[in-house]
Scaffold this motif. Structure first.
Motif, PDB file in Angstrom:
ATOM      1  N   ARG A 163      -6.727  -9.266   7.284  1.00 38.75           N
ATOM      2  CA  ARG A 163      -5.898  -8.447   8.255  1.00 38.75           C
ATOM      3  C   ARG A 163      -5.064  -7.348   7.329  1.00 38.75           C
ATOM      4  O   ARG A 163      -4.856  -6.401   7.676  1.00 38.75           O
ATOM      5  CB  ARG A 163      -5.139  -9.182   9.094  1.00 38.75           C
ATOM      6  CG  ARG A 163      -6.008  -9.563  10.373  1.00 38.75           C
ATOM      7  CD  ARG A 163      -5.327 -10.578  11.337  1.00 38.75           C
ATOM      8  NE  ARG A 163      -6.178 -11.058  12.378  1.00 38.75           N
ATOM      9  CZ  ARG A 163      -6.221 -12.005  13.066  1.00 38.75           C
ATOM     10  NH1 ARG A 163      -5.211 -13.137  12.572  1.00 38.75           N
ATOM     11  NH2 ARG A 163      -6.851 -12.513  14.102  1.00 38.75           N
ATOM     12  N   PRO A 164      -4.501  -8.054   6.087  1.00 38.53           N
ATOM     13  CA  PRO A 164      -3.758  -7.104   5.289  1.00 38.53           C
ATOM     14  C   PRO A 164      -4.501  -6.137   4.646  1.00 38.53           C
ATOM     15  O   PRO A 164      -3.964  -4.977   4.567  1.00 38.53           O
ATOM     16  CB  PRO A 164      -3.238  -8.017   4.233  1.00 38.53           C
ATOM     17  CG  PRO A 164      -3.028  -9.625   4.842  1.00 38.53           C
ATOM     18  CD  PRO A 164      -4.506  -9.586   5.711  1.00 38.53           C
ATOM     19  N   ALA A 165      -5.729  -6.346   4.430  1.00 34.70           N
ATOM     20  CA  ALA A 165      -6.818  -5.145   3.822  1.00 34.70           C
ATOM     21  C   ALA A 165      -6.875  -4.190   5.075  1.00 34.70           C
ATOM     22  O   ALA A 165      -7.009  -2.945   4.611  1.00 34.70           O
ATOM     23  CB  ALA A 165      -7.911  -5.801   3.555  1.00 34.70           C
ATOM     24  N   VAL A 166      -6.803  -4.431   6.290  1.00 32.13           N
ATOM     25  CA  VAL A 166      -7.032  -3.533   7.396  1.00 32.13           C
ATOM     26  C   VAL A 166      -6.033  -2.484   7.202  1.00 32.13           C
ATOM     27  O   VAL A 166      -6.115  -1.225   7.503  1.00 32.13           O
ATOM     28  CB  VAL A 166      -7.129  -4.108   8.709  1.00 32.13           C
ATOM     29  CG1 VAL A 166      -7.200  -2.958   9.735  1.00 32.13           C
ATOM     30  CG2 VAL A 166      -8.130  -5.187   8.962  1.00 32.13           C
ATOM     31  N   LEU A 167      -4.683  -2.826   7.040  1.00 31.47           N
ATOM     32  CA  LEU A 167      -3.508  -2.042   7.036  1.00 31.47           C
ATOM     33  C   LEU A 167      -3.533  -1.073   5.755  1.00 31.47           C
ATOM     34  O   LEU A 167      -3.427   0.082   5.704  1.00 31.47           O
ATOM     35  CB  LEU A 167      -2.250  -2.820   6.776  1.00 31.47           C
ATOM     36  CG  LEU A 167      -1.920  -3.586   7.977  1.00 31.47           C
ATOM     37  CD1 LEU A 167      -0.745  -4.499   7.620  1.00 31.47           C
ATOM     38  CD2 LEU A 167      -1.827  -3.175   9.046  1.00 31.47           C
ATOM     39  N   GLY A 168      -4.274  -1.746   4.600  1.00 29.18           N
ATOM     40  CA  GLY A 168      -4.458  -0.833   3.469  1.00 29.18           C
ATOM     41  C   GLY A 168      -5.575   0.354   3.492  1.00 29.18           C
ATOM     42  O   GLY A 168      -5.394   1.281   3.185  1.00 29.18           O
ATOM     43  N   LEU A 169      -6.627  -0.214   4.325  1.00 31.25           N
ATOM     44  CA  LEU A 169      -7.802   0.980   4.532  1.00 31.25           C
ATOM     45  C   LEU A 169      -7.250   1.971   5.480  1.00 31.25           C
ATOM     46  O   LEU A 169      -7.483   2.894   5.214  1.00 31.25           O
ATOM     47  CB  LEU A 169      -8.805   0.253   5.007  1.00 31.25           C
ATOM     48  CG  LEU A 169      -9.764  -0.738   4.144  1.00 31.25           C
ATOM     49  CD1 LEU A 169     -10.660  -1.657   4.819  1.00 31.25           C
ATOM     50  CD2 LEU A 169     -10.213   0.129   2.910  1.00 31.25           C
ATOM     51  N   PHE A 170      -6.327   1.499   6.258  1.00 36.35           N
ATOM     52  CA  PHE A 170      -6.084   2.571   7.371  1.00 36.35           C
ATOM     53  C   PHE A 170      -4.891   3.524   6.766  1.00 36.35           C
ATOM     54  O   PHE A 170      -5.384   4.738   7.031  1.00 36.35           O
ATOM     55  CB  PHE A 170      -5.390   1.729   8.590  1.00 36.35           C
ATOM     56  CG  PHE A 170      -5.108   2.671   9.788  1.00 36.35           C
ATOM     57  CD1 PHE A 170      -6.018   3.045  10.723  1.00 36.35           C
ATOM     58  CD2 PHE A 170      -3.871   3.217   9.903  1.00 36.35           C
ATOM     59  CE1 PHE A 170      -5.848   4.249  11.692  1.00 36.35           C
ATOM     60  CE2 PHE A 170      -3.478   4.331  10.867  1.00 36.35           C
ATOM     61  CZ  PHE A 170      -4.616   5.027  11.656  1.00 36.35           C
TER      62      PHE A 170
END
Length: 440
Positions: free
Chosen positions: A156-163
């Motif tokens: 989930r932390p990667a989701v924030l980075g990608l967004f």
């Protein structure tokens, strides 16, 4: 250089009318699904299959610690160069290569390279290289951190980075601004390095947006590793894909990648551009629309993956995550279709800008005398065909991956009907994706 003009083309680029392309794509997907139902009755995709070993010399070279050390040094040196150009180079994005480094080389180039050779960012990451050097000095194993990474976070932390990255590219007030791009890159490096120090290399695997992105697309590479020994082998890409870990956030990552690409195509429509001008709040409107596209993809897939009978409530809750890997071929297909021209042609333009990174009239390596070769834009029919084939191939592979996983996780009586909703969603994605690519 207008960096964010992705060279999407239009319906006139196709060798056949767009309507025929849409109908043909839908039929191809439908026939593929029907064929799978009758000819593919048992699970076949085994991520632990032995595969065919790569030549011993190549395996030794790739896995050599000296190769990894050299790539780490080059990665850190390239990062230092980009930082210097961002700080002291021209503030004009048309004369500064830093925006191209992010949008062309990292965002698109890493994905394409991963598609060919596997999760390359794990080797090329400057944060990992700096961390390995720090651990060598402290004589501390890189895998260990000071804290344990919470498993419930998944990726989930990667989701924030990608967004944050797709927001910068598609919704920020000035996405090509050197300062904005440099700020994102600086924060990315600091957060990633700090996370690896605190939690160990698991942070890179779960929270680094570029590594998660590279690892996801890299699952479609024919290059894999043999279970147990880690030996490099050639294996069917769908078999590698079947080994994608099921982690919290898997659907969200795929939705961000797929939804942002769809929004990028949609943003080329004249009616949308007029709406932005009339709104008075273009950044807010673009942010809402981008988020809306991502949520639509996530909700549609989540609902379709759960639309089956014969499973308990707890089992149904797990189905979207178990089937999320089937979106990876679709994401890869749209990356190729949407960004191929961007990578080939804007990639050349970015390299040319490095001939004079500080805007002082230099001509390093003679690059300033070179012109961009418009290899794809000058052949629109070929480019249009490549785009359609990439999208359709991605969807067909996605259907095959979903079908094989469904044979493993769905009750026997519902293996056919349990996939119908997912099949309809993929047909819808195909229609919508091709329409947005070619009618914008």
């Amino acid at each position: 250089m207008t960096l964010l003009a992705h060279g999407l083309g239009g319906a006139t680029d196709l060798p056949i009318p767009l309507t025929y392309a849409l109908i043909g794509a839908a039929w191809a997907l439908t026939f593929s699904f029907a064929l799978l139902l009758f000819a593919w009755r048992e699970p076949r995709l085994d991520p632990d299959s032995p595969g065919r070993p790569l030549p011993a010399v190549l395996r030794a070279a790739v896995d050599s610690r000296w190769t990894r050390a050299l790539l780490g040094v080059l990665s850190v040196a390239a990062t230092a160069l980009v930082a210097a150009v961002a700080l002291y180079g021209s503030g004009d994005p048309a004369r500064n290569p830093v925006p191209g480094v992010l949008y062309v080389y990292l965002w698109v180039g890493v994905a394409v390279l991963s598609l060919l050779a596997g999760p390359v960012w794990k080797v090329l990451s400057p944060a990992r290289a700096l961390h390995r050097a720090l651990c060598a000095l402290l004589r501390r194993p890189p895998q260990r951190g000071f804290l344990t990474y919470p498993e419930r976070l998944g990726i989930r932390p990667a989701v924030l980075g990608l967004f944050s990255l797709v927001w910068l590219e598609l919704a920020a007030p000035d996405p090509g601004a050197v300062a904005a791009v440099a700020t994102w890159l600086g924060l990315y490096l600091l957060i990633t390095l700090a996370g690896i120090v605190v939690f160990g290399t698991v942070w890179a695997e779960r929270a680094d947006p570029l590594e998660v992105y590279s690892a996801l697309v890299g699952r479609l590479s024919p290059v894999g590793r043999r279970a147990g020994t880690g030996e490099l082998v050639l294996r069917a890409p769908l078999a590698n894909l079947a080994g994608t870990p099921v982690l919290p956030g898997s659907v969200a990552v795929a939705a961000v990648l797929l939804g942002s690409t769809a929004f990028d195509s949609f943003s080329q429509f004249p009616v949308w551009r007029r709406q932005l001008v009339d709104s008075g709040q273009p950044t807010l409107l673009k942010t809402a629309a981008l988020l809306g596209f991502v949520l639509i993809v996530a909700v549609l897939f989540w609902g379709a993956a759960r639309a089956t009978g014969g499973v308990s409530r707890a089992e149904r809750r797990l189905l979207p995550g178990m089937l999320a890997h089937s979106l990876t071929p679709i994401v890869a297909g749209y990356i190729v279709a949407h960004y191929l021209t961007f990578l080939v042609e804007k990639g050349q333009a970015t390299a040319i800008l490095f001939a004079d990174p500080y805007d002082r009239g230099w001509n390093l390596l003679g690059l300033a005398d070179r012109d961009v070769a418009y290899l794809l834009s000058n052949h629109p029919a070929v480019l249009g065909t490549i785009k359609v084939l990439a999208v359709v191939t991605g969807h067909v592979l996605g259907v095959a991956a979903a079908h094989d996983r469904s044979l493993r996780v769905l009750p026997k009586a519902h293996r056919a009907t349990g996939q119908l909703a997912l099949m309809l969603i993929m047909v819808g994605f195909t229609f919508t994706g091709l329409y947005l690519l070619f009618d914008a």
